[in-house]
Motif scaffolding. Structure first.
Motif, mmCIF file in Angstrom:
data_model
loop_
_atom_site.group_PDB
_atom_site.id
_atom_site.type_symbol
_atom_site.label_atom_id
_atom_site.label_comp_id
_atom_site.label_asym_id
_atom_site.label_seq_id
_atom_site.Cartn_x
_atom_site.Cartn_y
_atom_site.Cartn_z
ATOM 1 N N SER A 189 0.867 -1.243 0.095
ATOM 2 C CA SER A 189 0.254 -0.008 -0.152
ATOM 3 C C SER A 189 0.876 1.238 -0.052
ATOM 4 O O SER A 189 1.846 1.126 0.650
ATOM 5 C CB SER A 189 -1.132 0.083 1.262
ATOM 6 N N VAL A 190 0.352 2.319 -0.798
ATOM 7 C CA VAL A 190 1.430 3.333 -0.766
ATOM 8 C C VAL A 190 0.276 4.739 -0.787
ATOM 9 O O VAL A 190 -0.736 4.436 -1.292
ATOM 10 C CB VAL A 190 1.979 3.524 -2.140
ATOM 11 N N MET A 209 9.533 -18.187 -19.751
ATOM 12 C CA MET A 209 8.092 -17.488 -19.713
ATOM 13 C C MET A 209 7.651 -17.637 -18.074
ATOM 14 O O MET A 209 6.559 -18.067 -18.073
ATOM 15 C CB MET A 209 7.268 -18.316 -20.534
ATOM 16 N N ARG A 210 8.398 -17.422 -17.181
ATOM 17 C CA ARG A 210 8.124 -17.656 -15.769
ATOM 18 C C ARG A 210 7.532 -16.318 -15.165
ATOM 19 O O ARG A 210 8.524 -15.368 -15.277
ATOM 20 C CB ARG A 210 9.264 -18.368 -15.198
ATOM 21 N N PHE A 211 6.384 -16.178 -14.398
ATOM 22 C CA PHE A 211 5.946 -15.108 -13.743
ATOM 23 C C PHE A 211 5.881 -15.482 -12.313
ATOM 24 O O PHE A 211 5.790 -16.641 -11.595
ATOM 25 C CB PHE A 211 4.467 -14.736 -14.264
ATOM 26 N N GLY A 212 5.934 -14.346 -11.736
ATOM 27 C CA GLY A 212 5.883 -14.704 -9.961
ATOM 28 C C GLY A 212 4.323 -14.407 -9.919
ATOM 29 O O GLY A 212 3.496 -14.565 -10.625
ATOM 30 N N ALA A 213 4.062 -14.662 -8.623
ATOM 31 C CA ALA A 213 2.633 -14.756 -8.067
ATOM 32 C C ALA A 213 2.039 -13.478 -7.968
ATOM 33 O O ALA A 213 0.611 -13.351 -7.890
ATOM 34 C CB ALA A 213 2.528 -15.390 -6.721
ATOM 35 N N GLY A 214 2.831 -12.415 -7.956
ATOM 36 C CA GLY A 214 2.085 -11.083 -8.017
ATOM 37 C C GLY A 214 2.224 -10.293 -6.701
ATOM 38 O O GLY A 214 2.112 -11.025 -5.692
ATOM 39 N N THR A 215 2.132 -9.066 -6.921
ATOM 40 C CA THR A 215 2.002 -8.145 -5.712
ATOM 41 C C THR A 215 0.665 -7.105 -6.106
ATOM 42 O O THR A 215 0.725 -6.446 -6.897
ATOM 43 C CB THR A 215 3.081 -7.111 -5.498
ATOM 44 N N ARG A 216 -0.203 -7.284 -4.887
ATOM 45 C CA ARG A 216 -1.196 -6.212 -5.197
ATOM 46 C C ARG A 216 -1.107 -4.769 -4.698
ATOM 47 O O ARG A 216 -0.688 -4.893 -3.371
ATOM 48 C CB ARG A 216 -2.667 -6.657 -4.614
ATOM 49 N N LEU A 217 -0.910 -3.820 -5.572
ATOM 50 C CA LEU A 217 -0.623 -2.331 -4.873
ATOM 51 C C LEU A 217 -1.918 -1.610 -4.990
ATOM 52 O O LEU A 217 -3.116 -1.554 -5.901
ATOM 53 C CB LEU A 217 0.063 -1.933 -5.876
ATOM 54 N N THR A 218 -2.332 -1.228 -3.729
ATOM 55 C CA THR A 218 -3.318 -0.372 -3.374
ATOM 56 C C THR A 218 -2.717 1.410 -3.202
ATOM 57 O O THR A 218 -1.574 1.434 -2.613
ATOM 58 C CB THR A 218 -4.030 -0.702 -2.121
ATOM 59 N N VAL A 219 -3.236 2.244 -3.760
ATOM 60 C CA VAL A 219 -2.878 3.525 -3.665
ATOM 61 C C VAL A 219 -3.941 4.205 -3.048
ATOM 62 O O VAL A 219 -5.116 4.404 -3.262
ATOM 63 C CB VAL A 219 -2.639 4.143 -5.192
ATOM 64 N N GLY A 241 -3.997 5.732 -10.446
ATOM 65 C CA GLY A 241 -4.065 4.772 -11.742
ATOM 66 C C GLY A 241 -3.151 3.790 -11.588
ATOM 67 O O GLY A 241 -3.063 2.653 -12.344
ATOM 68 N N ASP A 242 -2.215 3.803 -10.624
ATOM 69 C CA ASP A 242 -0.959 2.734 -10.496
ATOM 70 C C ASP A 242 -1.756 1.473 -9.665
ATOM 71 O O ASP A 242 -0.922 0.633 -9.627
ATOM 72 C CB ASP A 242 0.169 3.199 -9.869
ATOM 73 N N ALA A 243 -2.785 1.610 -9.132
ATOM 74 C CA ALA A 243 -3.274 0.589 -8.441
ATOM 75 C C ALA A 243 -3.690 -0.627 -9.353
ATOM 76 O O ALA A 243 -4.382 -0.617 -10.384
ATOM 77 C CB ALA A 243 -4.683 1.009 -7.560
ATOM 78 N N ALA A 244 -3.252 -1.737 -9.186
ATOM 79 C CA ALA A 244 -3.068 -2.851 -9.981
ATOM 80 C C ALA A 244 -2.395 -4.127 -9.287
ATOM 81 O O ALA A 244 -1.808 -3.913 -8.278
ATOM 82 C CB ALA A 244 -2.581 -2.611 -11.306
ATOM 83 N N MET A 245 -2.428 -5.226 -9.605
ATOM 84 C CA MET A 245 -1.445 -6.329 -9.564
ATOM 85 C C MET A 245 -0.324 -6.235 -10.358
ATOM 86 O O MET A 245 -0.291 -5.759 -11.524
ATOM 87 C CB MET A 245 -2.209 -7.730 -9.963
ATOM 88 N N PRO A 286 -4.239 -4.339 -14.237
ATOM 89 C CA PRO A 286 -5.488 -3.722 -13.459
ATOM 90 C C PRO A 286 -6.578 -4.363 -13.608
ATOM 91 O O PRO A 286 -6.566 -5.579 -14.209
ATOM 92 C CB PRO A 286 -5.994 -2.421 -14.494
ATOM 93 N N PRO A 287 -7.849 -4.026 -12.604
ATOM 94 C CA PRO A 287 -8.853 -4.837 -12.553
ATOM 95 C C PRO A 287 -9.597 -5.068 -13.885
ATOM 96 O O PRO A 287 -10.314 -6.164 -14.067
ATOM 97 C CB PRO A 287 -9.776 -3.997 -11.732
ATOM 98 N N SER A 288 -9.298 -4.579 -14.894
ATOM 99 C CA SER A 288 -9.867 -4.685 -16.436
ATOM 100 C C SER A 288 -8.987 -5.936 -16.908
ATOM 101 O O SER A 288 -9.601 -6.320 -17.884
ATOM 102 C CB SER A 288 -9.385 -3.471 -17.175
ATOM 103 N N ARG A 289 -8.136 -6.409 -16.163
ATOM 104 C CA ARG A 289 -7.465 -7.676 -16.488
ATOM 105 C C ARG A 289 -6.333 -7.834 -17.579
ATOM 106 O O ARG A 289 -5.568 -8.510 -17.807
ATOM 107 C CB ARG A 289 -8.344 -8.934 -16.539
ATOM 108 N N GLN A 290 -6.247 -6.733 -18.391
ATOM 109 C CA GLN A 290 -5.198 -6.960 -19.725
ATOM 110 C C GLN A 290 -3.581 -6.342 -19.006
ATOM 111 O O GLN A 290 -4.029 -5.578 -18.188
ATOM 112 C CB GLN A 290 -5.558 -5.748 -20.553
#
Lengths: 110, 115
Positions: free
Chosen positions: A12-13, A98-108, A85-89, A40-44
């Motif tokens: 969170s920031v 082609m390996r991805f991490g599990a993600g960090t959810r950022l809240t602004v 607008g930076d709030a997203a995974m 983002p929540p729009s998923r793209q």
């Protein structure tokens, strides 16, 4: 197997502040690429920034920059002057396999 | 400049059925990769197609198959659907070029629900 680890499930920031998202990876290769993607929540999935391992200089894209420590296999993302607008995974990716991490959810917070 | 497009947007199937998802790459790109993203997780690599051949494959069973057409578009087929196949399926395109790890650009995804 190569792994990509994002140790912060959530961050969170405050708006206009700076936040750093962490990523570590495991590889035996010397030449590779690392990426940060934003979803983002729009998923793209949107490309944020890219780093080539053979380049010593840390990549920068406007308010986004990385701290690439090749020996430590660390690739953190710094977001300056955070905006709502930076709030997203955020996903860290090592794309030789082609390996991805599990993600960090950022809240602004406004 | 058209980005990566995917169809359909949403899909509902029942267990045991088969499904086909479609992807058109970004203009100028020749490589298509497919990912499965379960809710709350990062994308998992399924496979990558280049020059109409499967170039790389992740840890997915043979129920997952694909195809790339001469115009570089691609299909992902999943047979004998399981409840666990419910996920967002992402397509990403890139230009193979000299490096095999060029930047990937993602489509909006297809949300598959298996009942």
């Amino acid at each position: 197997a190569q792994t990509v680890t994002q140790s912060q499930p959530e961050m969170s920031v405050q708006e206009a502040e700076t936040v750093t998202l962490s990523c570590t990876y495991d590889t035996s290769e010397s030449d590779y690429y690392l990426f940060w993607y934003k979803q983002p929540p729009s998923r793209q999935m949107i490309l944020v920034i890219r780093q080539e391992a053979y380049k010593q200089q840390n990549a920068t894209e406007n308010r986004f920059s990385v701290n690439f420590q090749k020996a430590a296999k660390s690739f953190s993302l710094k977001i300056s002057d955070s905006q709502l607008g930076d709030a997203a995974m955020y996903f860290c990716a090592y794309t030789n396999d082609m390996r991805f991490g599990a993600g960090t959810r950022l809240t602004v917070k406004p | 400049d058209a980005g990566v497009t995917q169809s359909p947007t949403h899909l509902i199937k029942t267990r045991g059925q088969q499904v086909t998802l479609r992807c058109s790459p970004k203009s100028g790109h020749d490589t298509v990769s497919w990912y499965q993203q379960a809710l709350g997780q990062g994308p998992q690599f399924i496979f990558q197609y280049y020059e109409e051949e499967e170039r790389q494959r992740g840890n997915f069973p043979d129920r997952f198959s694909g195809h790339q057409f001469p115009n570089y578009s691609s299909e992902l087929n999943v047979n004998a659907l399981l409840l666990g196949d419910s996920a967002l399926y992402l397509c990403a395109s890139s230009l193979m070029g000299v490096s095999s790890t060029d930047t990937q650009y993602f489509g909006p995804g297809t949300r598959l629900t298996v009942l």
